[in-house]
Write an enzyme that holds these catalytic residues in place. Structure first.
Site, PDB file in Angstrom:
ATOM      1  CD  GLU A   1      33.120  43.960  41.112  1.00 41.45           C
ATOM      2  OE1 GLU A   1      33.613  43.559  42.397  1.00 41.45           O
ATOM      3  OE2 GLU A   1      32.498  43.413  40.382  1.00 41.45           O
TER       4      GLU A   1
ATOM      5  CG  HIS B   1      29.067  42.497  42.761  1.00 39.35           C
ATOM      6  ND1 HIS B   1      29.017  41.394  42.267  1.00 39.35           N
ATOM      7  CD2 HIS B   1      28.127  43.375  42.546  1.00 39.35           C
ATOM      8  CE1 HIS B   1      27.864  41.359  41.655  1.00 39.35           C
ATOM      9  NE2 HIS B   1      27.133  42.517  41.936  1.00 39.35           N
TER      10      HIS B   1
ATOM     11  CG  HIS C   1      28.989  37.357  42.299  1.00 41.67           C
ATOM     12  ND1 HIS C   1      29.110  38.415  41.475  1.00 41.67           N
ATOM     13  CD2 HIS C   1      27.949  36.493  41.463  1.00 41.67           C
ATOM     14  CE1 HIS C   1      28.542  38.226  40.116  1.00 41.67           C
ATOM     15  NE2 HIS C   1      27.937  37.060  40.137  1.00 41.67           N
TER      16      HIS C   1
ATOM     17  CD  GLU D   1      31.595  39.040  44.282  1.00 41.64           C
ATOM     18  OE1 GLU D   1      30.888  39.649  44.487  1.00 41.64           O
ATOM     19  OE2 GLU D   1      31.962  38.495  43.147  1.00 41.64           O
TER      20      GLU D   1
ATOM     21  NE  ARG E   1      30.513  34.691  39.050  1.00 43.56           N
ATOM     22  CZ  ARG E   1      30.819  36.084  38.816  1.00 43.56           C
ATOM     23  NH1 ARG E   1      31.734  36.642  39.466  1.00 43.56           N
ATOM     24  NH2 ARG E   1      30.223  36.655  37.768  1.00 43.56           N
TER      25      ARG E   1
HETATM   26 ZN   LIG Z   1      30.535  39.789  42.296  1.00 45.93          ZN
END
Ligand SMILES: [Zn+2]
Length: 421
Positions: free
Chosen positions: A384, A309, A182, A185, A242
């Site tokens: 994440e 991410h 993404h 990020e 993104r």
């Molecule tokens: Zn992501």
């Protein structure tokens, strides 16, 4: 919400494909946080957000889990008033998105330092990351090589580093880590780059790290979505992009983490090309995703996979497409628990762990589901990274090294767990 406002909403929604999502300027834009305390409120937010085209920083994922939404000053009063009438009270997490981007403008202007003076404390443009990869694999020729995946939609090379400390004739299991699927990020590629650098610079100096490096052949892809990543560096207006950059009618980009060929485009993915979670015209429509999938398929004895991410501080295992748990969940989640424990020991940063669908939200067609479901990579994870929403995607660069150091300890602990299980 009054009828007039509703009409404005509808008009804005219709304008969406040409308008706001993913494109600044962000002057006066705020990021608000809402925390639904019951299932109807979660559903209400899901429905509301699916009907509007706001930039959702953190989507509804369940009761008592916060939802972050970016709003223009134009929408702010209408939306917060509307939600307040429904019993949902917003707090402002970020007062002015543009102000933070302004403060961080220096990131984009960092002129490519010579690769041998690569500054791990800064966010870097793609070319600088590629220079660094070229340089570091030259310095550590005996154990690091570059590998090529394919060319991106816009024709950029997709390049990774393979680290292998074992003679060629001895087979070892493989471990894959990737960042930047993404685009916005940024902490993800930065953390992956830092960890790869440490794996080479500290080899034979740090014994735990050396053991980790020696246990696997490492495949490290710092920027999985190069077109999107480059686009976020274009100017302020594109910082929040993104997706990939392929073209679909009036809109651009597919969510490369909804494009994998397992339960593709079911729950938690959109068929709308203008949506931030657009699954694409078909599974593996994105050359970047297909390229990585083909490459992964050819790696013998792939034991571990992590897709990094941001943000939310979560260590997650399959499934994403369903809240049902896979048969290996216990072992997978024990790996997560091992990782987050080691991570927390460094600076006290707290991560949660669990299955993707249960801990964040249902998302079909994601990378970790595919590597687990199709390639039988039992230890497949989506992570994440920092933070929990103070800066969200706009994490200041002084957190790159701390994020890198703590995540590296998590990786060391997880690699050991995977090796021994
Ligand atoms: Zn992501």
């Amino acid at each position: 919400m009054g009828t007039l406002n509703q009409l404005v909403f509808i008009a804005l929604t219709l304008l969406g494909p040409f308008g706001t999502l993913g494109h600044g300027p962000w002057t006066g834009h705020k990021v608000i946080r809402l925390t639904p305390h019951n299932v109807p409120d979660v559903k209400l937010l899901q429905t509301f957000l699916s009907e509007q085209r706001f930039d959702v920083w953190r989507a509804p994922s369940g009761v008592n889990r916060s939802v972050d939404i970016q709003l223009s000053s134009f929408d702010f009063d209408d939306v917060t008033n509307y939600l307040r009438e429904k019993g949902l009270h917003a707090t402002v997490m970020i007062e002015d998105v543009q102000q933070i981007i302004d403060e961080q403008r220096a990131y984009r202007n960092v002129k490519g330092p010579k690769a041998n003076e690569f500054d791990y404390t800064k966010y870097h443009q793609l070319d600088d990351i590629y220079d660094w990869m070229q340089n570091i694999t030259n310095v550590y020729k005996d154990r690091a090589t570059l590998f090529n995946i394919t060319k991106s939609y816009e024709g950029r090379e997709m390049v990774g580093i393979k680290i292998s400390t074992q003679p060629q004739n001895i087979k070892r299991p493989a471990f894959w880590i990737e960042g930047g699927i993404h685009a916005r990020e940024w902490i993800s590629p930065a953390t992956v780059v830092f960890m790869a650098g440490q794996m080479l610079d500290l080899y034979k100096l740090d014994m735990d790290l050396t053991e980790m490096v020696d246990s696997f052949d490492w495949y490290i892809l710092p920027v999985t979505n190069p077109d999107g990543y480059v686009y976020t560096f274009t100017d302020d207006r594109t910082r929040m992009w993104r997706k990939t950059r392929s073209k679909h009618g009036f809109c651009y980009g597919v969510d490369p983490n909804r494009n994998w060929d397992l339960e593709w485009c079911k729950e938690g993915a959109s068929k709308d090309p203008c949506s931030d979670t657009y699954c694409g015209p078909s599974a593996f429509s994105e050359v970047e995703v297909k390229g990585v999938a083909d490459f992964l398929s050819k790696i013998e004895n792939l034991k571990g996979f992590i897709d990094f991410h941001s943000y939310s501080q979560l260590w997650m295992s399959p499934w994403g497409y369903t809240t049902k748990l896979p048969e290996d969940f216990e072992a997978q989640d024990e790996g997560s628990a091992t990782a987050v424990k080691a991570l927390e020991e460094v600076y006290g940063t707290k991560y949660k762990h669990g299955s993707i669908a249960n801990i964040i939200y249902v998302a079909s067609g994601s990378s970790a589901d595919w590597t687990y479901g199709k390639l039988d990579v039992k230890y497949s994870y989506g992570v994440e990274l920092r933070d929990t929403g103070k800066y969200g995607f706009l994490l200041p660069d002084d957190q790159i090294i701390p994020s890198g150091k703590e995540t590296l300890q998590a990786l060391i602990a997880l690699a050991k767990y995977v090796r021994d299980n």
